[in-house]
Design an enzyme around this catalytic site. Structure first.
Site, mmCIF file in Angstrom:
data_model
loop_
_atom_site.group_PDB
_atom_site.id
_atom_site.type_symbol
_atom_site.label_atom_id
_atom_site.label_comp_id
_atom_site.label_asym_id
_atom_site.label_seq_id
_atom_site.Cartn_x
_atom_site.Cartn_y
_atom_site.Cartn_z
ATOM 1 N N SER A 69 0.826 -1.200 0.000
ATOM 2 C CA SER A 69 0.000 0.000 0.000
ATOM 3 C C SER A 69 0.870 1.263 0.000
ATOM 4 C CB SER A 69 -0.966 -0.052 1.193
ATOM 5 O OG SER A 69 -1.960 0.929 1.096
ATOM 6 N N ASP A 120 -9.981 -3.945 -5.374
ATOM 7 C CA ASP A 120 -9.250 -3.045 -4.476
ATOM 8 C C ASP A 120 -9.988 -1.710 -4.405
ATOM 9 O OD1 ASP A 120 -7.437 -1.365 -3.169
ATOM 10 O OD2 ASP A 120 -5.715 -2.326 -4.074
ATOM 11 N N HIS A 148 -8.308 -4.693 -0.837
ATOM 12 C CA HIS A 148 -7.011 -4.103 -0.568
ATOM 13 C C HIS A 148 -6.143 -4.956 0.364
ATOM 14 C CE1 HIS A 148 -4.348 -0.678 -0.904
ATOM 15 N NE2 HIS A 148 -4.201 -0.621 0.411
#
Length: 210
Positions: free
Chosen positions: A108, A158, A189
């Site tokens: 991320s 996501d 995610h």
């Protein structure tokens, strides 16, 4: 150079000198210990360097500021990327790991700053495994990324990074000569076991992990 002079709070775990060292870059709200278990699974025996991001957003640690969800503070991103690359350079001198084979493993926010390092300071990284990344910025010119291998772990649902973002990042990296492998999973995610299994196979077959 002493350990106290390094710019980031971090953990370094020595490993097999024959294995490529890993730079572990956590996601928003993480810290320098978050990805240590992942690093050990992906490349057993590799030296691990894991810094903590220096930006706080509502009490959550990040590597660079954002203006809104998915909108990055470009000036801060570039400054923090340069600072992180300098930290990696100095940490190599302190700990004596093989910086020429350093492989970033980011999730991320950590994947985003790793992608920015590839575009701004490509000499800092040999390879990268990027989980749920976005395009950090659109460079005026993509640097020479020949010889670099990149794994992208992406998800079809996501909520933060779209399929378009993933494809654009892969295109940017490939346009610089990098060899990019995109692995898709069906979730969101969060990381899944499928991500870990695919990345572990990539590490096992990648020259960067040898």
């Amino acid at each position: 150079m002493t350990i106290k002079e390094l710019t980031h709070v971090h953990v370094f775990q020595p490993g097999d000198a024959g294995k490529a060292p890993l730079l572990l870059l956590h996601g928003t709200g993480g810290d320098e210990r978050d990805l240590l278990p992942l690093g050990r699974v992906l490349s057993p025996g590799s030296p691990l360097l894991s810094p903590r991001g220096k930006v706080l957003e509502h009490g959550m640690t990040r590597f660079f500021r954002r203006l809104a969800m998915g909108v990055f503070d470009q000036e801060d991103l570039r400054q923090r990327t340069q600072e992180l690359a300098d930290f990696v350079r100095d940490a190599k001198d302190v700990y004596g790991f093989d910086g020429a084979r350093l492989t970033a493993t980011g999730y991320s926010n950590g994947a985003n700053i790793a992608a920015a390092m590839l575009l701004l300071r490509p000499e800092a990284l040999h390879a990268a495994a990027l989980f749920r990344p976005m395009v950090p910025f659109e460079p005026e010119a993509v640097p020479d990324l020949s010889g670099k291998r990149i794994f992208i772990g992406a998800a079809r649902r996501d909520e933060y990074s779209s399929e378009e973002q993933t494809r654009r990042l892969a295109e940017l990296l490939e346009s610089g000569g990098a060899e990019v492998e995109v692995h898709w999973v069906g979730g969101g995610h969060a990381l899944t076991q499928a991500d870990v299994d695919a990345a572990r196979e990539w590490f096992a077959t990648s020259s960067s992990a040898r």
